[in-house]
Design a protein around this motif. Structure first.
Motif, PDB file in Angstrom:
ATOM      1  N   GLU A 737      -9.372  -0.335  -2.847  1.00 14.37           N
ATOM      2  CA  GLU A 737      -7.911  -0.291  -2.751  1.00 14.37           C
ATOM      3  C   GLU A 737      -7.476   0.409  -1.466  1.00 14.37           C
ATOM      4  OE1 GLU A 737      -9.565   0.721  -5.410  1.00 14.37           O
ATOM      5  OE2 GLU A 737      -9.023  -0.698  -6.997  1.00 14.37           O
ATOM      6  N   GLN A 738      -8.174   1.523  -1.184  1.00 15.81           N
ATOM      7  CA  GLN A 738      -7.818   2.265   0.035  1.00 15.81           C
ATOM      8  C   GLN A 738      -8.119   1.456   1.283  1.00 15.81           C
ATOM      9  OE1 GLN A 738     -10.105   5.784  -0.539  1.00 15.81           O
ATOM     10  NE2 GLN A 738      -8.693   6.665  -2.037  1.00 15.81           N
ATOM     11  N   ALA A 739      -9.251   0.749   1.263  1.00 12.54           N
ATOM     12  CA  ALA A 739      -9.602  -0.076   2.430  1.00 12.54           C
ATOM     13  C   ALA A 739      -8.579  -1.191   2.603  1.00 12.54           C
ATOM     14  CB  ALA A 739     -10.997  -0.652   2.247  1.00 12.54           C
ATOM     15  N   GLU A 740      -8.143  -1.743   1.495  1.00 10.36           N
ATOM     16  CA  GLU A 740      -7.125  -2.797   1.577  1.00 10.36           C
ATOM     17  C   GLU A 740      -5.839  -2.260   2.202  1.00 10.36           C
ATOM     18  OE1 GLU A 740      -8.397  -5.507  -2.291  1.00 10.36           O
ATOM     19  OE2 GLU A 740      -6.758  -4.073  -2.447  1.00 10.36           O
ATOM     20  N   ILE A 741      -5.401  -1.127   1.699  1.00 14.25           N
ATOM     21  CA  ILE A 741      -4.156  -0.545   2.214  1.00 14.25           C
ATOM     22  C   ILE A 741      -4.303  -0.195   3.692  1.00 14.25           C
ATOM     23  CG2 ILE A 741      -2.636   1.465   2.040  1.00 14.25           C
ATOM     24  CD1 ILE A 741      -3.377   1.471  -1.004  1.00 14.25           C
TER      25      ILE A 741
END
Lengths: 976, 490
Positions: A737-741
């Motif tokens: 999720e963090q990488a996506e954001i």
């Protein structure tokens, strides 16, 4: 009123053609009589004899003997005459006044004129001298190349009937692929399409293919359909390939080349000839019996009959009947998640090359760690697709027939009506994998030639028959059992929670798939059916229904009854300006599309038509004591949906010491988008292809609602990097999720804005070419060239992903949808490149011939230069280097000849709406040996193609091409 | 002469072909709504937090425009080509967050952010807010009387008595009750949403003053019924409006209540030595419990026994469950006078509220050596109490609708429950009720985000079409923003 007119347009057009024909016959009655009355009265003339080589005394076959009419006619196949047989013999019977002049012509010999003064001449022996060039101190004699070809300012390749006889392949069309700069897309055993100067595809709209001046494109497909409508090899008089742009002369579809096939004139080539071929591929030896062999067979029977009823009327009938078993497209490599070798049983994200229905995916937490324990990582799960071989019938068939009526209106005027019919069962690979079943195409052509003037009107109509889209077939078959959204939900729920009723534990991907494929569903109030398994009656019944349903929402049937109408006319003006040979011509073309909404948005009450017209003028002159040739052309074209454009062309040829032939050409050309590129609106399973007209694209609101696939690819790569940082950097990984954001800005950069996806414009091309030709000896010829093409507004496909939620409104939500096929739609939109696309290349062609021996080698090195930031996918699809080498002897022993060919194509990446993937380097040998049997007027030939080499493919996702062993029996008493 | 005629024919055909080449693209399907079956100029909305557009912990401009009444109101305005539907707009970018404000520092809406790389869940981070300014616009044309925090009982109270910043900013007659003001309107269609705030506000505080056997302080079901009847009767005095009555969704399934783990995650929140430390910390407590339960005085009956606090490194999640204060535990005093604290570990099915997230992050002591106060927790009994209350209130609403033909239930309870079980798909997108992408809940965890508002708007549209015969097109739910999460690091 308008639609009534359109409905009757076809009938009107045919009437126009026929009335033109009969009108001219009517006119000719008077004219012919007048001519007769005005001139010395004609009488029956009979001339027979033999054409021989001046140096060897051997008979020369394929020499054209005709009554001299127009030296500079732009329609040279008009005159009355015959072609010499295999031993050079000929017999010509005409009604003519005396004296008359015979024009003796052969590609490798000097032209000769002989005056005939008697009405009966027998045993006439005509000696031809091989082509001679007079240098200052050197006399070069060559049978390899014509003077005209040496002086040409463009790259041109020619195939003679003798070369056709020696072809070392089952299909004569294959011969073209051995020419310099030619790429072939083999889509099926009986369907190959040609490209030159790059952008190879199964549907090349930049290449024009003419048969007797008639465009052989299928109107609804928008590209030449290879050998499906072309003439039988028995009827081919010559093939000429112009490599490189020729749109200043032939119009916008000749952007990268033109293939002109001329058929035999029934006045000159009379009688009956036939050809029977048989072949086997996929041959496997052994089995139950020690000497048993097994393979897929095919045969090809062709016939030609021409007859002259009197000096004025001739008919020609040709027919071809091909049947057999096709190559199979059975590449099951994985192009989805995971390594290429991973198959369905070990990979929930498996997407096979020739497995369909497994393109759609949803990211689900079904990943495994190194110890094969579930770790909750997201994997793009795909549905259980179907192999192509389960969905299609690999039986192929081609049936061609043509009938032509030629009428001599006068000694200098001819009218002709010709009907062509083609029927096929085959597979082609363009935007999708399409099975053409009972596909038919009709062509009716009427033509008038008077002196230097010609006028031609023709119509082409296609009937799609029972054709269907294999992608759709698979996808709708799956959806008939269970919709994608229900299937993925069932899979997810059972994988996550298990299903105790069936003893399915949580975390078992294989059994979750079994459940999702079964008739069970966890969705309330939904009916589901178990996956239809191949070879079951239910499966076959469903296939039949889907194939015949012409609505891609529920079926796979293709309906395309499109047609085109074309009128063109031209005149050659050799004497208008002293020393300048001018030609001018005009044409008008009208497309009437009819796909019933399956390919174009031409649903009921929404009729789509398109027209374009143009005209050209060209001039040719010699300067500086004929050492400098100047060629100038200018063409204007206008399409209904685009502004008119001018395309100039200049060619300069310089002859140094009458032995070094330099050439330079420049052309500013353009190409109007084809009707497909303009109007198409077709779902191909994993995406929807759209024409680039605003009226087509605007309804999808791409601007600020969609993202380029390149940006998505970069985004996904960045996420993988962030989740798996380089150990040397000692950076802790980000959660998904963090990488996506963290990488949302990449997607943001790929959002289609106002400056993107602008209304479709014609493609422009600045083409420059320099070349050099030289005959080292009469037996050795070399041709070199370098070319560079600068494309502006290059037309290609922009690949877009349109998530359900606008990325401008909520990028985070949209970023989740772009990787799930049930939450986003993919579009391939015909559009213009925002930056320049450049191709350049260098090629050579060397030939050697001595007696019956011949050898040739040609090679091409070419590259594409384009910006990786441009969202256009150019689809260059061309081997950087290709080499053809051939050698043989037409008469290694009495009546015996052979030929061997080696072809090499280096590996390259293939891009198409259907599939992208790497095509490996391949090379293969072809060989044939032939024996002439003069007593039977026949020749027997046997050989193999691609012998001893592994199967290969030249279209990614297309059929695997294997070896063919073939034998041919040709009956043509005039030749053998 | 013959040739001339044929040539003319050819020319005519040629130009007819040219003239016939005028292809017209079809018009795109008309998606105009049709409201003509009823007078939507007299369309009103009355409700509390649920219908006000309150989201992300505040009422702010962008949120208000996505409120489900506003989504329908926009269609009405488009149909009538004038602003016949209006809200009490706040004109504030960040709104006012009651739970994150001090006198000097008003908080605004929440944004969800991952604060550091190894965060599993995002934190609710408030931005600076603004205290709602007075609404001094003309009341004429205001159709939406949705006011955050408006409980059923407050509707009948004298406005002066209401201490609600969203209410007091409105230029309403403060000597009268809101329901009386509304009753004077010529209402033809009313969307009524009540009861949500009656459940939400106490539940958010962990029901800390109430246990399962005591509903003191809560609006009783009978009173709720009475209030609803009174409201409907008042509104029906002047006209007989069609009332579209929204029932109450199951709040305890929203992410505010059900997201945080009840246990420490080994390797993320705590390491093994910390767990061992916790076990050591409670060894004396556990000895006392053992003595109380089994040894002193022969032990106590099973139902009076107290649970030990069991932290075990090699155990599962339950052996790292957080410790809470539970006043409902029976008193336990040892013979030596030692009073055993009323603490225990959370168990599966109980909730640690998102309001505890900040303390959770501060130190592993919270929930280990420092028991979590009841205000941050919903125990099983409390969850049952709330769910029963919702069920009872919804039964009242259902019964009310059954008694009157002009009242129609909008079943938000069922729809949101469907979404919770991932059975609702919007254009292929499976919505959920978690703090994740595709959630229908906003960053506060208990109110709907624009996607959720659109789902409810479609429920109402379906009902309007069915009951009134209108032809209103459903809203494309996927065209609305959902839950947004950010990184607070690079």
């Amino acid at each position: 009123m308008f639609f009534t007119f359109l409905i009757h347009l076809e009938a009107s057009f045919i009437l126009i053609g026929l009335s033109l024909f009969f009108l001219l016959i009517g006119i000719s009655e008077n004219r012919f009589e007048n001519e007769r009355n005005n001139k010395v009265k004609s009488e029956p003339v009979s001339i027979s004899g033999r054409i021989v080589d001046h140096t060897t005394g051997q008979g020369i076959p394929f020499v054209t003997i005709r009554i001299e009419q127009n030296k500079l006619s732009i329609r040279p196949e008009n005159p009355v005459g015959v072609v010499s047989g295999s031993a050079g013999e000929f017999e010509l019977k005409v009604e003519s006044s005396l004296p008359l002049t015979l024009d003796i012509n052969h590609i490798s010999y000097q032209k000769k004129f002989i005056q005939i003064e008697d009405s009966v001449v027998t045993n006439l022996v005509i000696e031809l001298v091989p082509s001679v060039m007079q240098g200052q101190e050197l006399v070069v004699v060559s049978s390899l190349v014509e003077r005209e070809q040496l002086e040409s300012t463009i790259t041109v390749e020619r195939i003679s009937p003798a070369q056709i006889q020696q072809v070392a392949s089952f299909d004569t069309f294959d011969l073209i692929s051995t020419l310099r700069g030619v790429d072939i897309a083999t889509q099926s055993m009986n369907l190959q399409t040609i490209s030159t100067r790059g952008f190879n595809t199964g549907a090349n709209a930049r290449f024009l293919q003419l048969t007797d001046g008639v465009d052989s494109q299928a109107p609804g497909l928008g590209f030449p359909i290879g050998n499906l409508l072309g003439p039988s090899e028995l009827d081919i008089a010559s093939i000429e390939l112009m490599v490189g742009p020729a749109s200043a002369r032939y119009g916008s579809s000749a952007m990268s080349g033109v293939l002109q096939t001329e058929t035999r004139d029934p006045f000159m080539d009379r009688g009956f000839s036939a050809n029977l071929k048989g072949g086997v591929h996929g041959l496997k030896l052994g089995g139950a019996e020690p000497l048993a062999a097994r393979g897929d067979g095919m045969y090809d029977f062709s016939g030609r009959f021409a007859h002259v009823f009197n000096e004025r009327l001739a008919i020609k009938l040709t027919g071809t009947w091909i049947e057999g078993t096709d190559w199979r497209a059975n590449n099951y490599d994985n192009i989805g998640w995971g390594d290429f070798w991973m198959q369905r049983d070990t990979n929930p994200g498996y997407n096979g090359v020739n497995v369909y229905g497994d393109e759609n995916f949803v990211y689900l937490p079904v990943g495994l760690d190194k110890n094969d324990n579930p770790d909750g990582s997201l994997v793009p799960v795909t549905r259980t697709g179907y192999r192509e071989e389960d969905l299609v019938n690999y039986d192929i068939a081609t049936r061609k027939a043509s009938a032509a009526l030629h009428y001599r209106l006068s000694e200098t005027a001819t009218a002709a009506v010709e009907g062509r019919y083609g029927y096929t069962n085959t597979l082609y690979t363009a935007d999708s994998r399409i099975r053409l079943q009972d596909f038919e195409i009709f062509q009716l052509n009427t033509e008038l030639n008077i002196n230097e003037f010609y006028m031609r009107a023709y119509t082409t109509r296609q009937y799609s028959g029972s054709s269907y889209d294999v992608f759709y077939l698979a996808n709708n078959l799956l959806n008939e059992a269970k919709t994608d959204s229900d299937w993925f939900r069932d899979y997810r729920m059972v994988y996550s929670h298990g299903y105790s009723l069936l003893n399915i534990p949580a975390g078992d991907a294989r059994r979750a798939r079994q459940f999702a494929d079964s008739a069970f569903t966890l969705i309330h109030n939904r009916q589901a059916h178990a996956r239809f398994e191949p070879d079951t009656p239910e499966f076959e019944e469903k296939l039949t229904i889907l194939k015949s349903t012409h609505d891609f929402n529920t079926g796979a049937g293709i309906r395309d009854h499109s047609q085109l109408y074309n009128i063109d006319s031209g005149i050659s003006l050799p004497d208008l300006v002293d020393g300048i040979h001018m030609e001018t011509g005009i044409n008008f073309r009208f497309y009437d599309l009819d796909s019933g909404g399956t390919i174009f948005p031409d649903t009921t009450g929404n009729h789509i038509t398109n027209y374009q017209f143009g005209g050209f003028v060209s001039s040719e002159m010699s300067l500086a004591q004929e050492s400098l040739n100047l060629n100038l052309s200018l063409r204007f074209d206008k399409n209904e949906n685009f502004r008119g454009s001018l395309s100039p062309q200049v060619g300069i040829g310089y002859i140094l010491n009458d032995e070094h032939f330099f050439r330079f050409s420049y052309q500013y050309g353009f190409r109007y988008p084809t009707v497909r590129e303009q109007f198409m609106n077709q779902n191909i399973g994993n995406a929807r292809i759209l024409g680039g007209l605003r009226q087509i694209t605007d309804q999808y609101n791409f601007h600020y609602n969609s993202i380029t696939e390149q940006a998505l690819s970069r985004y996904n790569d960045a996420i993988v990097r962030d989740m798996n940082p380089n150990p040397l950097i000692h950076s802790s990984p980000y959660t998904i999720e963090q990488a996506e954001i963290r990488n949302l800005h990449i997607l943001e950069d790929g959002i289609i804005g106002d400056q993107d996806l602008t209304p479709l414009r014609p493609e422009k091309n600045h083409a420059l070419e320099v070349g050099y030709r030289h005959l080292f000896t009469p037996l050795l010829y070399l041709d070199l060239n370098y070319y560079v093409n600068f494309y502006n507004d290059f037309i290609g496909l922009v690949r877009l992903v349109k998530p359900r939620t606008s990325p401008v409104l909520d990028l985070y939500t949209a970023s989740g949808q772009v990787n799930n096929s049930t939450e986003s739609d993919r579009f391939y939109v015909n559009s213009n490149a925002s930056e320049r696309v450049t191709i350049h290349g260098i090629s050579f062609d060397a030939k050697y011939q001595s007696g019956g021996f011949f050898a040739g080698v040609n090679g091409t090195y070419t590259r594409l230069l384009s910006s990786p930031d441009d969202p256009i996918i150019p689809g260059f699809n061309t081997p950087p280097f290709k080499l053809n080498f051939e050698w043989g002897n037409r008469e290694i022993a009495e009546y015996v000849g052979f030929k061997m060919v080696y072809r090499l194509r280096t590996g390259h990446f293939w891009e198409s709406p259907f599939l992208d993937g790497k095509i490996d380097t391949y090379g293969h040998f072809d060989f044939q040996v032939n024996v002439r049997i003069p007593k039977l007027g026949s020749m027997v030939k046997a050989g193999f193609t691609n012998m001893g080499v592994n199967n290969y493919y030249n279209v990614y996702g297309g059929p695997q091409i294997g070896s063919i062993i073939f034998a041919t029996f040709t009956y043509n008493p005039k030749l053998f | 002469m013959k040739m001339n005629h044929n040539f003319q024919f050819l020319l005519t055909a040629f130009f007819l072909t040219l003239a016939g080449c005028s292809y017209q693209f079809p018009e795109v399907d008309d998606k105009t709504d049709n409201f003509e079956k009823a007078d939507f100029i007299r369309f009103y909305v009355l409700g509390g937090t649920f219908s006000s557009g309150y989201m992300d912990g505040a009422l702010y401009s962008d949120g208000q425009k996505y409120a489900f009444p506003a989504l329908i109101g926009k269609k009405i305005n488009d149909y009538y080509s004038e602003e016949v539907y209006r809200q009490f707009l706040v004109e504030s970018d960040n709104g006012f967050n009651i739970f994150e404000s001090s006198i000097d520092n008003p908080g605004g809406k929440y944004r969800l952010k991952y604060l550091k790389k190894d965060d599993i869940l995002p934190a609710r981070v408030p931005v600076n807010g603004e205290i709602p300014e007075g609404w001094d616009d003309d009341l004429n044309g205001v159709k939406d009387f949705s006011i955050p925090g408006l409980t059923a009982s407050l509707l009948q109270k004298n406005n002066r008595l209401l201490d609600n910043p969203y209410f007091t900013r409105l230029p309403l007659d403060d000597t009268r009750a809101l329901i009386d003001i509304l009753a004077e309107q010529q209402i033809e269609i009313l969307v009524l949403s009540l009861g949500f705030d009656d459940i939400l506000l106490p539940a958010m505080n962990g029901l800390n003053t109430i246990n399962s056997n005591d509903d003191k302080g809560w609006l009783s079901t009978d009173n709720f019924k009475s209030e609803i009847n009174h409201i409907i009767n008042s509104l029906s005095e002047v006209s007989m409006p069609h009332i579209f009555l929204l029932n109450i969704p199951n709040l305890v399934h929203s992410p505010y209540f059900s997201t945080l783990d009840i246990h420490f995650n080994l390797g993320v929140d705590v390491n093994p030595s910390q767990v061992a430390g916790f076990a050591q910390f409670y060894s004396e407590f556990n000895d006392n419990v053992f003595r109380y339960n089994f040894t002193e005085n022969g032990g106590v009956a099973a139902e009076l026994r107290r649970p030990i606090i069991d932290f075990d490194v090699v155990g599962g999640d339950q052996f790292r469950a957080k410790v809470i204060v539970d006043e409902t535990l029976p008193d336990a005093i040892l013979n030596d006078g030692t009073k055993i604290p009323k603490i225990r570990q959370l168990t599966e099915g109980e909730y640690l509220l998102y309001s505890a997230d900040e303390k959770n992050r501060e130190s592993a002591d919270f929930g280990s050596v420092i028991p979590i106060e009841d205000g941050y927790v919903l125990t099983k009994a409390q969850i049952d109490f709330i769910e029963n209350k919702i069920q009872e209130f919804n039964s009242v609403l259902e019964q009310t609708a059954q008694e009157r033909l002009n009242i129609h239930i909008i079943d938000t309870f069922q729809k949101i429950n469907e979404i919770r079980h991932e059975q609702y798909t919007a254009e292929g997108v499976v919505l959920n009720t978690r703090f994740e992408r595709y959630s229908i809940y906003s960053a506060d965890g208990y109110t709907l985000n624009p996607t959720g508002q659109a789902v409810v708007a479609n429920l109402i549209i379906d009902s309007l079409n069915e009951k009134l015969g209108t032809s209103i097109h459903r809203i494309d739910v996927s065209e609305f923003p959902a839950l947004n999460i950010e990184n607070s690091f690079n």
